[in-house]
Structure formats: structure tokens, C-alpha cells
Design a protein around this motif. Structure first.
Motif, PDB file in Angstrom:
ATOM      1  N   GLU A  60       0.821  -1.201   0.000  1.00  0.00           N
ATOM      2  CA  GLU A  60       0.000   0.000   0.000  1.00  0.00           C
ATOM      3  C   GLU A  60       0.861   1.259   0.000  1.00  0.00           C
ATOM      4  N   PHE A  61       1.949   1.239   0.761  1.00  0.00           N
ATOM      5  CA  PHE A  61       2.864   2.371   0.751  1.00  0.00           C
ATOM      6  C   PHE A  61       3.518   2.512  -0.629  1.00  0.00           C
ATOM      7  N   ALA A  62       3.891   1.383  -1.232  1.00  0.00           N
ATOM      8  CA  ALA A  62       4.527   1.424  -2.550  1.00  0.00           C
ATOM      9  C   ALA A  62       3.583   2.012  -3.595  1.00  0.00           C
ATOM     10  N   LYS A  63       2.293   1.677  -3.518  1.00  0.00           N
ATOM     11  CA  LYS A  63       1.318   2.223  -4.463  1.00  0.00           C
ATOM     12  C   LYS A  63       1.237   3.737  -4.371  1.00  0.00           C
ATOM     13  N   ARG A  64       1.541   4.277  -3.200  1.00  0.00           N
ATOM     14  CA  ARG A  64       1.489   5.722  -2.976  1.00  0.00           C
ATOM     15  C   ARG A  64       2.850   6.380  -3.190  1.00  0.00           C
ATOM     16  N   ASP A  65       3.826   5.621  -3.703  1.00  0.00           N
ATOM     17  CA  ASP A  65       5.183   6.123  -3.929  1.00  0.00           C
ATOM     18  C   ASP A  65       5.798   6.641  -2.629  1.00  0.00           C
ATOM     19  N   VAL A  66       5.621   5.862  -1.554  1.00  0.00           N
ATOM     20  CA  VAL A  66       6.168   6.211  -0.250  1.00  0.00           C
ATOM     21  C   VAL A  66       7.245   5.178   0.111  1.00  0.00           C
ATOM     22  N   LYS A  67       8.453   5.654   0.345  1.00  0.00           N
ATOM     23  CA  LYS A  67       9.532   4.782   0.791  1.00  0.00           C
ATOM     24  C   LYS A  67       9.509   4.683   2.319  1.00  0.00           C
ATOM     25  N   MET A  68       9.592   3.484   2.827  1.00  0.00           N
ATOM     26  CA  MET A  68       9.531   3.232   4.261  1.00  0.00           C
ATOM     27  C   MET A  68      10.927   2.917   4.794  1.00  0.00           C
ATOM     28  N   ILE A  69      11.211   3.394   6.007  1.00  0.00           N
ATOM     29  CA  ILE A  69      12.461   3.042   6.667  1.00  0.00           C
ATOM     30  C   ILE A  69      12.234   3.124   8.172  1.00  0.00           C
ATOM     31  N   ALA A  70      12.725   2.130   8.899  1.00  0.00           N
ATOM     32  CA  ALA A  70      12.553   2.074  10.353  1.00  0.00           C
ATOM     33  C   ALA A  70      13.874   2.383  11.046  1.00  0.00           C
ATOM     34  N   LEU A  71      13.805   2.600  12.358  1.00  0.00           N
ATOM     35  CA  LEU A  71      14.992   2.923  13.148  1.00  0.00           C
ATOM     36  C   LEU A  71      14.814   2.413  14.567  1.00  0.00           C
ATOM     37  N   SER A  72      15.889   1.868  15.134  1.00  0.00           N
ATOM     38  CA  SER A  72      15.918   1.636  16.587  1.00  0.00           C
ATOM     39  C   SER A  72      17.372   1.698  17.046  1.00  0.00           C
ATOM     40  N   ILE A  73      17.561   1.602  18.355  1.00  0.00           N
ATOM     41  CA  ILE A  73      18.896   1.760  18.936  1.00  0.00           C
ATOM     42  C   ILE A  73      19.631   0.424  19.026  1.00  0.00           C
ATOM     43  N   ASP A  74      19.272  -0.515  18.136  1.00  0.00           N
ATOM     44  CA  ASP A  74      19.949  -1.809  18.082  1.00  0.00           C
ATOM     45  C   ASP A  74      20.839  -1.893  16.847  1.00  0.00           C
ATOM     46  N   SER A  75      21.644  -2.934  16.796  1.00  0.00           N
ATOM     47  CA  SER A  75      22.613  -3.100  15.709  1.00  0.00           C
ATOM     48  C   SER A  75      21.965  -3.726  14.478  1.00  0.00           C
ATOM     49  N   VAL A  76      22.663  -3.635  13.351  1.00  0.00           N
ATOM     50  CA  VAL A  76      22.196  -4.286  12.130  1.00  0.00           C
ATOM     51  C   VAL A  76      22.047  -5.783  12.344  1.00  0.00           C
ATOM     52  N   GLN A  77      23.003  -6.379  13.073  1.00  0.00           N
ATOM     53  CA  GLN A  77      22.925  -7.822  13.325  1.00  0.00           C
ATOM     54  C   GLN A  77      21.647  -8.182  14.079  1.00  0.00           C
ATOM     55  N   ASP A  78      21.298  -7.375  15.082  1.00  0.00           N
ATOM     56  CA  ASP A  78      20.051  -7.615  15.809  1.00  0.00           C
ATOM     57  C   ASP A  78      18.844  -7.415  14.895  1.00  0.00           C
ATOM     58  N   HIS A  79      18.879  -6.370  14.063  1.00  0.00           N
ATOM     59  CA  HIS A  79      17.766  -6.121  13.155  1.00  0.00           C
ATOM     60  C   HIS A  79      17.527  -7.322  12.234  1.00  0.00           C
ATOM     61  N   LEU A  80      18.607  -7.875  11.706  1.00  0.00           N
ATOM     62  CA  LEU A  80      18.471  -8.995  10.774  1.00  0.00           C
ATOM     63  C   LEU A  80      17.909 -10.234  11.477  1.00  0.00           C
ATOM     64  N   ALA A  81      18.396 -10.495  12.679  1.00  0.00           N
ATOM     65  CA  ALA A  81      17.889 -11.638  13.433  1.00  0.00           C
ATOM     66  C   ALA A  81      16.423 -11.430  13.820  1.00  0.00           C
ATOM     67  N   TRP A  82      16.100 -10.208  14.226  1.00  0.00           N
ATOM     68  CA  TRP A  82      14.727  -9.906  14.624  1.00  0.00           C
ATOM     69  C   TRP A  82      13.771  -9.981  13.437  1.00  0.00           C
ATOM     70  N   SER A  83      14.270  -9.649  12.258  1.00  0.00           N
ATOM     71  CA  SER A  83      13.425  -9.710  11.059  1.00  0.00           C
ATOM     72  C   SER A  83      12.868 -11.117  10.851  1.00  0.00           C
ATOM     73  N   LYS A  84      13.627 -12.139  11.234  1.00  0.00           N
ATOM     74  CA  LYS A  84      13.114 -13.515  11.143  1.00  0.00           C
ATOM     75  C   LYS A  84      11.889 -13.686  12.026  1.00  0.00           C
ATOM     76  N   ASP A  85      11.938 -13.113  13.236  1.00  0.00           N
ATOM     77  CA  ASP A  85      10.799 -13.200  14.143  1.00  0.00           C
ATOM     78  C   ASP A  85       9.590 -12.446  13.582  1.00  0.00           C
ATOM     79  N   ILE A  86       9.849 -11.277  12.980  1.00  0.00           N
ATOM     80  CA  ILE A  86       8.749 -10.477  12.418  1.00  0.00           C
ATOM     81  C   ILE A  86       8.053 -11.248  11.305  1.00  0.00           C
ATOM     82  N   ASN A  87       8.837 -11.847  10.420  1.00  0.00           N
ATOM     83  CA  ASN A  87       8.246 -12.630   9.335  1.00  0.00           C
ATOM     84  C   ASN A  87       7.494 -13.841   9.871  1.00  0.00           C
ATOM     85  N   ALA A  88       8.066 -14.485  10.887  1.00  0.00           N
ATOM     86  CA  ALA A  88       7.388 -15.639  11.482  1.00  0.00           C
ATOM     87  C   ALA A  88       6.088 -15.220  12.158  1.00  0.00           C
ATOM     88  N   TYR A  89       6.091 -14.057  12.813  1.00  0.00           N
ATOM     89  CA  TYR A  89       4.875 -13.534  13.437  1.00  0.00           C
ATOM     90  C   TYR A  89       3.767 -13.365  12.403  1.00  0.00           C
TER      91      TYR A  89
END
Length: 224
Positions: A60-89
Motif C-alpha cells: 500500500e505504501f509502494a502504491k502511494r510512492d512512499v519509501k519506508m524506513i525504520a529505526l531503533s537503537i539496536d545493531s544491524v545484526q540484531d535487526h536482521l535476526a529480529w526480522s526472522k521473528d517479524i516474518n514468522a509472526y
């Protein structure tokens, strides 16, 4: 908190490490609209539900030509590992990739610069975590709207899509959107438009609600 952006401010062209490599923010946005949303920590319950919802709504964001980007105070390594949990959720394959990057801000540099820290929520070391900020940027890289939630309150991404629809419509048409407006509903003619100009701009017609004051400021027209 120190730092922060005001409406109309141009977002700094910061550099950051992300789950898709190092970026310069203006280059990342290009000529698109953009949404930058922060979350307190990886591997936390409310944040997982939020990013899971953001993943589902990415088309839906892509249809509106909106680029999404998130941020937190964790490392890239944590983000990548957490992404597995998000997809599994979401019931998807637990892979490291999401439809949008996540910024590594483990030193809190961006959180401080952009005014994203929540003074009331702290991690196990007593350091403040990021609030749930949402920044909307236009193609001109300027802040068009911001919403700031405390760490304890999850966001409503349907509302985020709704305000994007309003921002994009009102950026190009001389209208405003009334309370609880949704895409496709009638909009309001802005007060600076004369009645004669309104007839030319809105060929579908303008309806004026009569009020006790006799002032004709509640003018509606079908969404152009």
C-alpha cells in the motif's frame, strides 16, 4: 529532549548503516515521499506487532510512492535476526529481509538529533529508548507531518496510510480534509478560494453548509 524537527524543516542528509547497507538519507528518498518510523527495541512485543503490520502494508505504501524506513537503537545484526521473528509472526518464512530497511542507531545519534528518545522508558542499563515516532517527508525532503507515541502505545498503521492520502491530495489540490476523512470521501474547499474560483476548480460542484453565523466557510466538494 534536544534536537527534533519542526513542520517544514528539511531533514538532514544523514548517513547511517542499515539492513540494506550504508545509506545517505536524501539519496534513499530520491524523488519519492518517505516515512521514517522509530521503535524502542528489537525483540520486544509491541514493536514486533507494529513492524509485522508495516510489512503487510508495504504494498500500500509502494502504491502511494512512499519509501519506508525504520529505526531503533539496536545493531544491524540484531535487526536482521529480529526480522526472522517479524516474518514468522506474520506467518511467513522466517527470513532476514523485510520490504524496508532498518537503521542501526546503537549510539543514539539520530534519535537525539531527530528528537526520538522517550524520557520515561529505559533499557536494562538505564538508558532511554526510542519513542514511536513517525515522520512523513515530501519529495522536497521537508517534514510534512509527525506523530509521536510513547513506547507503551502501539501505532495505528491504517491512520498512517490515511494521513499520507491526505498529505498527498492536499499537496497538489487546493482542498483540506475534514475530521475522520477517508480516501474517496468529500473534501473541503480552503478559505482562501473565492466562490468564483471554486466553480472553476471544482466542476463537480461545491456544497455550502448553512450556519447560524451566516458565514459560508463550510464548503464541501467531491474529492478531485
Amino acid at each position: 529532549m534536544p534536537g527534533g524537527l519542526l513542520l517544514g524543516d528539511e531533514v538532514p542528509n544523514f548517513e547511517a548503516d542499515t539492513t540494506v547497507g550504508r545509506i545517505r538519507f536524501h539519496d534513499f528518498l530520491g524523488n519519492s515521499w518517505g516515512i521514517l518510523f522509530s521503535h524502542p527495541r528489537d525483540f520486544t512485543p509491541v514493536c514486533t506487532t507494529e513492524l509485522g503490520r508495516a510489512v503487510k502494508l508495504a504494498p500500500e505504501f509502494a502504491k502511494r510512492d512512499v519509501k519506508m524506513i525504520a529505526l531503533s537503537i539496536d545493531s544491524v545484526q540484531d535487526h536482521l535476526a529480529w526480522s526472522k521473528d517479524i516474518n514468522a509472526y506474520n506467518g511467513d518464512e522466517p527470513k532476514e529481509t523485510l520490504p524496508f530497511p532498518i537503521i542501526d542507531d546503537h549510539k543514539r545519534d539520530l534519535a537525539i538529533m531527530l528528537g526520538m528518545l522517550d524520557p520515561d522508558e529505559r533499557d536494562s542499563q538505564g538508558m532511554p529508548v526510542t519513542a514511536r515516532a513517525v515522520f512523513f517527508f515530501g519529495p522536497d525532503k521537508k517534514l510534512k507531518l509527525s506523530i509521536l507515541y510513547p513506547a507503551t502505545t502501539g501505532r495505528n498503521f491504517d491512520e498512517i496510510l490515511r494521513v499520507i492520502d491526505s498529505l498527498q491530495l492536499t499537496a497538489y489540490k487546493k482542498v483540506a480534509t475534514p475530521v475522520d476523512w477517508k480516501n474517496g470521501e468529500s473534501v473541503m474547499v480552503i478559505p482562501t478560494i473565492s466562490e468564483d474560483e471554486a466553480k472553476d476548480l471544482f466542476p463537480k460542484g461545491v456544497f455550502t453548509k448553512e450556519l447560524p453565523s451566516g458565514k459560508k466557510y463550510l464548503r464541501y466538494t467531491p474529492q478531485p
